[in-house]
Design a protein around this motif. Structure first.
Motif, PDB file in Angstrom:
ATOM      1  N   ASN A   1       4.508   2.546  -9.309  1.00  0.00           N
ATOM      2  CA  ASN A   1       3.745   3.803  -9.297  1.00  0.00           C
ATOM      3  C   ASN A   1       4.022   4.663  -8.072  1.00  0.00           C
ATOM      4  N   LEU A   2       5.040   4.314  -7.316  1.00  0.00           N
ATOM      5  CA  LEU A   2       5.375   5.065  -6.105  1.00  0.00           C
ATOM      6  C   LEU A   2       5.771   6.497  -6.442  1.00  0.00           C
ATOM      7  N   LYS A   3       5.181   7.453  -5.730  1.00  0.00           N
ATOM      8  CA  LYS A   3       5.560   8.859  -5.891  1.00  0.00           C
ATOM      9  C   LYS A   3       6.746   9.143  -4.973  1.00  0.00           C
ATOM     10  N   ILE A   4       7.794   9.735  -5.535  1.00  0.00           N
ATOM     11  CA  ILE A   4       9.005  10.034  -4.775  1.00  0.00           C
ATOM     12  C   ILE A   4       9.267  11.539  -4.842  1.00  0.00           C
ATOM     13  N   TYR A   5       9.357  12.162  -3.671  1.00  0.00           N
ATOM     14  CA  TYR A   5       9.651  13.590  -3.588  1.00  0.00           C
ATOM     15  C   TYR A   5      10.923  13.769  -2.769  1.00  0.00           C
ATOM     16  N   LEU A   6      11.956  14.261  -3.438  1.00  0.00           N
ATOM     17  CA  LEU A   6      13.248  14.473  -2.787  1.00  0.00           C
ATOM     18  C   LEU A   6      13.382  15.949  -2.445  1.00  0.00           C
ATOM     19  N   MET A   7      13.581  16.245  -1.170  1.00  0.00           N
ATOM     20  CA  MET A   7      13.552  17.622  -0.699  1.00  0.00           C
ATOM     21  C   MET A   7      14.946  18.113  -0.315  1.00  0.00           C
ATOM     22  N   TYR A   8      15.124  19.408  -0.457  1.00  0.00           N
ATOM     23  CA  TYR A   8      16.365  20.042  -0.021  1.00  0.00           C
ATOM     24  C   TYR A   8      15.999  21.266   0.811  1.00  0.00           C
TER      25      TYR A   8
ATOM     26  N   LYS B   1       0.793  -1.219   0.000  1.00  0.00           N
ATOM     27  CA  LYS B   1       0.000   0.000   0.000  1.00  0.00           C
ATOM     28  C   LYS B   1       0.839   1.290   0.000  1.00  0.00           C
ATOM     29  N   LEU B   2       2.144   1.179  -0.076  1.00  0.00           N
ATOM     30  CA  LEU B   2       2.978   2.374  -0.047  1.00  0.00           C
ATOM     31  C   LEU B   2       2.748   3.226  -1.297  1.00  0.00           C
ATOM     32  N   LYS B   3       2.359   4.509  -1.076  1.00  0.00           N
ATOM     33  CA  LYS B   3       2.031   5.404  -2.185  1.00  0.00           C
ATOM     34  C   LYS B   3       3.073   6.497  -2.394  1.00  0.00           C
ATOM     35  N   ILE B   4       3.625   7.000  -1.284  1.00  0.00           N
ATOM     36  CA  ILE B   4       4.506   8.169  -1.355  1.00  0.00           C
ATOM     37  C   ILE B   4       5.692   7.977  -0.414  1.00  0.00           C
ATOM     38  N   ILE B   5       6.894   8.344  -0.880  1.00  0.00           N
ATOM     39  CA  ILE B   5       8.007   8.551   0.039  1.00  0.00           C
ATOM     40  C   ILE B   5       8.559   9.955  -0.185  1.00  0.00           C
ATOM     41  N   THR B   6       9.023  10.562   0.892  1.00  0.00           N
ATOM     42  CA  THR B   6       9.695  11.852   0.803  1.00  0.00           C
ATOM     43  C   THR B   6      11.037  11.718   1.511  1.00  0.00           C
TER      44      THR B   6
END
Length: 480
Positions: free
Chosen positions: A279-286, A254-259
């Motif tokens: 289909n995992l959404k990946i958002y890499l932040m700085y 069920k994993l949908k998003i990682i940040t």
């Protein structure tokens, strides 16, 4: 909403905050916050009073910060495992009026500090609270976040309500959380951890507050049990997650998003997680504690920009300056960030604040980050190094971070840490790899400039991290 406490006291929100022992609805959170609010009012606290929160991740930290915010106080969250020396430095700098901690916490605080024991108010509730008569402002200081930064010197970053709420809303504009349950296993003393609470409350999302001791063999079971589908993480959490799936052949479907924020995640690990969740959404932040977030990279949407740290937050201006503070374009230089996300400065340190921060007007501040970056023609930010990451070796100027990134780009290296030469400690690579040593050295020589190759190369089965996801420098140095 104009103030932090309104996140929980807002009646329109219908979320649950839970940990391994408790699960509270919005009503229960509000009633427990009311009890603490009433407690502080009976103490006749003055606006701006300071409280130190020393607790493990739990539902009671949001309750504490809501109560402190409502009565005009300032909170600072620090880790229970902080060394005595660091705690003494924070206590001397912050000068708290209150400390909230558990009954078994060993440190002896000054007699001038009021000690509030968690166990004494765990089950206390109050339905109504008195009105507050003092004048309130969105520019009031609400928190001080202590960070050692790259210099190792402890410093407190001052945040007001306006900056926290702005940062939260702009991050959410990018992430667009919908029908998510967040699993936060990062300490709430870490601003990336604490903002998961704000993001959950603002987006009307449930959140589970875990601790580092839950990242072991039962981690995937904990995620499944709590129906977590949004996982903010740092690289060591991702490594652990992938190893558990591989070892026990269990999938968390069920994993949908990682940040992510902090140090860059190796390409290898990102490829591995995408193989499992197409289909995992990946958002890499700085970002920096001094301005929370600078930019976010939508990893799936911009495959050609994956070497960047993404686009700046909306309503935030970023540009590059040279040594003389003149703007430069499409070249490396110091990153400058200007916007409402920039914090107030450093607590009790006017000199350092004046060096790094510039107040433009009541709403806007400017931060000279000390990070070497470049902004391309499309507006994407590329991070290269911190100014104090630079060192000289064989008469060449070398960037610690640049060499680490070069190593992580190599398919045969899963993780890499570069140690600068200092005193008697040699220029060293700590590498996680399955390749035998002789072949590894040959491959490194083929791929790296000769002057970037360390004097020592140490192969490790595991890179040691602390629970903030940062490399444990002391453990690495002990390997010398």
């Amino acid at each position: 909403m104009r103030y932090i406490h309104e996140f929980i006291l807002n009646k329109n929100n219908n979320i649950k905050i839970s940990d391994k022992k408790y699960s509270f609805s919005k009503k229960e959170l509000s009633e427990r916050s009311n009890y603490l609010i009433n407690f502080f009012l009976k103490k006749n606290v003055k606006k701006g009073f300071r409280t130190l929160i020393i607790l493990p991740n739990s539902v009671f930290i949001p309750i504490c910060i809501t109560s402190i915010s409502f009565v005009g106080g300032v909170f600072s969250i620090i880790e229970e495992k902080l060394s005595k020396n660091s705690l003494k430095k924070i206590e001397a700098d912050y000068k708290p009026d209150f400390v909230i901690t558990s009954k078994n916490y060993p440190h002896n605080f000054s007699k001038k500090i009021n000690k509030i024991i968690l166990e004494n108010f765990i089950n206390k509730k109050k339905k109504k609270i008195k009105n507050i008569n003092f004048k309130r402002s969105i520019y009031d200081t609400v928190s001080v976040t202590y960070t050692s930064g790259s210099s190792g010197k402890i410093k407190g970053v001052v945040s007001n309500h306006k900056s926290v709420l702005f940062s939260t809303s702009k991050i959410l504009e990018f992430l667009k959380y919908k029908n998510v349950k967040i699993g936060c296993f990062l300490p709430l003393s870490f601003d990336y951890g604490l903002y998961q609470v704000f993001l959950a409350l603002k987006s009307n999302s449930d959140i589970y507050l875990g601790n580092s001791d839950e990242l072991g063999i039962n981690f995937i079971d904990i995620l499944n049990k709590n129906k977590i589908n949004c996982l903010p993480l740092v690289q060591n959490i991702l490594i652990n997650f992938l190893s558990l799936i591989k070892r026990y052949k269990r999938n968390f479907i069920k994993l949908k998003i990682i940040t992510n924020t902090g140090s860059k995640i190796s390409k290898t690990y990102l490829k591995d997680i995408k193989k499992i969740y197409e289909n995992l959404k990946i958002y890499l932040m700085y970002g920096l504690t001094e301005c929370k977030r600078v930019s976010i990279l939508d990893y799936n949407r911009y495959p050609k920009k994956r070497n960047s740290v993404g686009l700046p937050l909306k309503s935030t201006k970023c540009w590059i300056v040279d040594k003389n503070k003149n703007k430069i374009f499409n070249k490396k230089g110091e990153l400058v960030v200007e916007g409402k996300n920039v914090m107030e400065g450093y607590y009790r340190d006017e000199k350092l604040t004046s060096e790094k921060f510039l107040k433009i007007n009541k709403n806007i501040s400017r931060l000279y980050t000390g990070d070497i970056c470049k902004i391309d023609r499309d507006g994407f930010v590329y991070f290269y190094e911190r100014m104090d990451d630079i060192f000289k070796f064989k008469n060449y100027r070398i960037s610690k971070r640049e060499v680490e990134n070069d190593l992580k780009e190599l398919n045969f290296i899963k993780d890499a840490v570069v140690m600068k030469p200092k005193n008697k400690f040699k220029f060293t690579f700590f590498l996680k790899t399955n390749m035998r040593r002789s072949l590894l050295i040959r491959k490194i020589k083929q791929n790296l400039d000769f002057y970037k190759i360390a004097e020592r190369i140490i192969i490790l089965s595991k890179i040691p991290f602390n629970n903030r996801g940062k490399v444990d420098q002391k453990k690495l140095l002990s390997l010398k």
